[in-house]
Design an enzyme around this catalytic site. Structure first.
Site, PDB file in Angstrom:
ATOM      1  N   ASP A   1       0.820  -1.197   0.000  1.00 21.65           N
ATOM      2  CA  ASP A   1       0.000   0.000   0.000  1.00 21.65           C
ATOM      3  C   ASP A   1       0.863   1.259   0.000  1.00 21.65           C
ATOM      4  O   ASP A   1       0.347   2.376  -0.120  1.00 21.65           O
ATOM      5  CB  ASP A   1      -0.992  -0.007   1.168  1.00 21.65           C
ATOM      6  CG  ASP A   1      -0.324  -0.071   2.533  1.00 21.65           C
ATOM      7  OD1 ASP A   1       0.922  -0.028   2.608  1.00 21.65           O
ATOM      8  OD2 ASP A   1      -1.056  -0.170   3.535  1.00 21.65           O
ATOM      9  N   SER A   2       2.193   1.067   0.052  1.00 22.11           N
ATOM     10  CA  SER A   2       3.115   2.180  -0.168  1.00 22.11           C
ATOM     11  C   SER A   2       2.939   2.767  -1.562  1.00 22.11           C
ATOM     12  O   SER A   2       3.448   3.861  -1.850  1.00 22.11           O
ATOM     13  CB  SER A   2       4.565   1.712   0.016  1.00 22.11           C
ATOM     14  OG  SER A   2       4.832   0.534  -0.719  1.00 22.11           O
TER      15      SER A   2
ATOM     16  N   ASP B   1      -0.877  -6.418  -0.560  1.00 15.60           N
ATOM     17  CA  ASP B   1      -1.286  -5.782   0.687  1.00 15.60           C
ATOM     18  C   ASP B   1      -2.804  -5.673   0.772  1.00 15.60           C
ATOM     19  O   ASP B   1      -3.473  -5.383  -0.232  1.00 15.60           O
ATOM     20  CB  ASP B   1      -0.703  -4.372   0.762  1.00 15.60           C
ATOM     21  CG  ASP B   1       0.244  -4.173   1.930  1.00 15.60           C
ATOM     22  OD1 ASP B   1       0.198  -4.979   2.880  1.00 15.60           O
ATOM     23  OD2 ASP B   1       1.032  -3.213   1.893  1.00 15.60           O
TER      24      ASP B   1
ATOM     25  N   LYS C   1      -0.814  -9.612   2.660  1.00 19.60           N
ATOM     26  CA  LYS C   1      -0.209  -9.073   3.875  1.00 19.60           C
ATOM     27  C   LYS C   1      -1.216  -8.169   4.572  1.00 19.60           C
ATOM     28  O   LYS C   1      -1.963  -7.434   3.912  1.00 19.60           O
ATOM     29  CB  LYS C   1       1.058  -8.269   3.563  1.00 19.60           C
ATOM     30  CG  LYS C   1       1.757  -7.722   4.822  1.00 19.60           C
ATOM     31  CD  LYS C   1       3.044  -6.989   4.495  1.00 19.60           C
ATOM     32  CE  LYS C   1       2.804  -5.605   3.939  1.00 19.60           C
ATOM     33  NZ  LYS C   1       2.174  -4.686   4.939  1.00 19.60           N
TER      34      LYS C   1
ATOM     35  N   GLU D   1      -1.699  -5.748   8.426  1.00 23.68           N
ATOM     36  CA  GLU D   1      -1.028  -5.176   9.586  1.00 23.68           C
ATOM     37  C   GLU D   1      -1.702  -5.606  10.877  1.00 23.68           C
ATOM     38  O   GLU D   1      -2.902  -5.874  10.914  1.00 23.68           O
ATOM     39  CB  GLU D   1      -1.021  -3.647   9.492  1.00 23.68           C
ATOM     40  CG  GLU D   1      -0.221  -3.104   8.327  1.00 23.68           C
ATOM     41  CD  GLU D   1      -0.187  -1.590   8.273  1.00 23.68           C
ATOM     42  OE1 GLU D   1       0.470  -1.046   7.363  1.00 23.68           O
ATOM     43  OE2 GLU D   1      -0.804  -0.935   9.155  1.00 23.68           O
TER      44      GLU D   1
ATOM     45  N   GLU E   1       8.803  -3.666  11.345  1.00 17.51           N
ATOM     46  CA  GLU E   1       9.142  -2.344  10.821  1.00 17.51           C
ATOM     47  C   GLU E   1       9.484  -1.368  11.938  1.00 17.51           C
ATOM     48  O   GLU E   1       8.738  -1.230  12.921  1.00 17.51           O
ATOM     49  CB  GLU E   1       7.980  -1.787   9.992  1.00 17.51           C
ATOM     50  CG  GLU E   1       8.291  -0.419   9.411  1.00 17.51           C
ATOM     51  CD  GLU E   1       7.361   0.002   8.289  1.00 17.51           C
ATOM     52  OE1 GLU E   1       7.503   1.138   7.809  1.00 17.51           O
ATOM     53  OE2 GLU E   1       6.500  -0.818   7.884  1.00 17.51           O
TER      54      GLU E   1
END
Length: 311
Positions: free
Chosen positions: A88-89, A127, A157, A159, A226
Site C-alpha cells: 500500500d506504499s 497488501d 499481507k 497489519e 518495521e
C-alpha cells in the site's frame, strides 16, 4: 510499509495452501524439487510459502522489494528477487497520495494483477489496504479472496499482531497464505504519532514479542518487523520458526525489504533520507538527465534525425 517505506509468466501462479506453521523436515523426494536458494535461483515454477519455510530451515537470508507495475516487476524478477510486495506504499510513491490510507481495493487489485503478469518466478504478496480487513475476519476473507482470484497473488499481507490474529487464522484456514506486519504499521501511523521506532522500553518490547507469537500461532508464514530496535528484532527472529522480514529492524532478520523507489533513488526527500535506508542508485538523477537530453535535442532540432525517420 514505510515509504522510506524477459518472458512474461502465467497469470495463475501455483498457490501453496499448506499452513505456514507446517515446518516438518523436507522429505527426500521433495528435496530434489527444492530450489538451491531463494535469491537468484533458477526455477520453472513460482516460489511458494513452502520455499520460504525451507529457507528459514536452511538459515538462508533473502531480499524482498515492492513493485507496482508489470515492467518494473519484470526487471526485479529477472534480477532474481524471490518475493515482491505490492504494498500500500503505492499510495505515497505511485499514486500521489500523502499516505497509504486512501489506497483502495480496486487500486490494489489492479496493480497486483499487473505485477503478477510481469513475473514468472517471484512469490507475489498483495497488501490489504486500510479499511479492507479491520471490521473482522469475514471482511478480511472477502478482501483477500478478491486479491487471490482477480489479481492472482500468491499471498496477502495485513497489519497488526494480536488484534489481527483472528483475521489471519480465518484466511489461512481458507487456504490463503498470510504475511503479517507488526512494529510500526503505517496504516495506524496517526495513532503512533508519526513514524517512530516501536518496541522501545520493556512493556513495548514484550508487546511486540507477543504480537510476533500471536501471528505465528494464527498461521502467518512470515512477519514484517518495521522500525524496531535491532536487538528486539533479533530476539523475535530467534524465537520464531517463521521468517522475519526487516525494514528498519537491524541486520539479524531472516529477510530485508525496501520500497523500490527508495532503494533505487527515485524518491525525492524533503529532508534527509531515513536512517535505515540505503540507496543503491540515483534513478531520479538518471531519468532527469535523460528527460533533459531528450528535450534539448527536440528544441535544437537534433531529434528526430535522419536515422529516426522513415522514407
Amino acid at each position: 510499509m514505510t515509504h522510506a517505506t524477459g518472458e512474461r509468466g502465467s497469470t495463475t501462479p501455483a498457490h501453496d495452501t499448506t499452513p505456514a506453521h507446517d515446518t516438518a523436515p523436507v522429505a527426500s523426494g521433495d528435496r530434489e524439487k527444492a530450489l538451491p536458494g531463494l535469491y537468484g535461483g533458477a526455477s520453472s515454477r513460482r516460489l511458494t510459502v513452502r520455499d520460504i519455510a525451507r529457507a528459514k530451515e536452511r538459515g538462508e537470508r533473502w531480499p524482498m522489494l515492492t513493485a507496482y507495475d508489470a515492467m518494473t516487476a519484470s526487471v526485479f524478477d529477472e534480477a532474481g528477487i524471490p518475493v515482491m510486495l505490492v504494498g500500500d506504499s503505492m499510495g505515497n510513491c505511485h499514486l500521489g497520495y500523502e499516505s497509504t490510507v486512501p489506497v483502495t481495493m480496486d487500486e490494489m487489485t489492479l496493480l497486483s494483477a499487473a505485477v503478477v503478469r510481469g513475473t514468472s518466478r517471484a512469490l507475489i504478496v498483495g497488501d490489504l489496504p486500510f479499511g479492507s480487513y479491520q471490521e473482522g475476519p469475514v471482511q478480511a476473507l472477502r478482501s483477500a479472496t478478491r486479491l487471490v482470484k482477480e489479481a492472482g497473488v500468491g499471498a496477502v499481507k495485513l497489519e497488526g499482531g494480536e488484534r489481527s490474529a483472528e483475521q489471519i487464522s480465518l484466511l489461512v484456514q481458507a487456504g490463503i497464505p498470510v504475511m503479517a506486519h507488526i512494529g510500526l504499521t503505517p496504516q495506524s501511523v496517526h495513532a503512533f504519532g508519526g513514524h517512530v521506532v516501536q518496541g522501545r522500553g520493556e512493556e513495548a518490547a514484550q508487546q511486540l514479542l507477543r504480537d510476533a507469537k500471536a501471528v505465528q500461532d494464527a498461521g502467518a508464514f512470515a512477519v514484517v518487523l518495521e522500525l524496531v530496535p535491532a536487538e528486539l528484532a533479533a530476539e523475535a527472529t530467534r524465537s520464531l520458526h517463521i521468517p522475519t522480514v526487516g525494514i528498519g529492524a537491524g541486520p539479524d532478520c531472516d529477510a530485508q525489504v525496501l520500497v523500490w523507489t527508495d532503494m533505487a533513488g527515485l524518491t525525492k526527500w524533503p529532508g534527509r533520507t531515513p536512517k535505515f535506508l540505503k540507496q543503491y542508485a540515483d534513478l531520479r538523477g538518471v531519468l532527469g538527465d535523460a528527460a533533459k537530453a531528450f528535450a534539448q535535442d527536440v528544441v535544437d532540432g537534433a531529434y528526430p534525425a535522419a536515422e529516426h525517420s522513415f522514407r
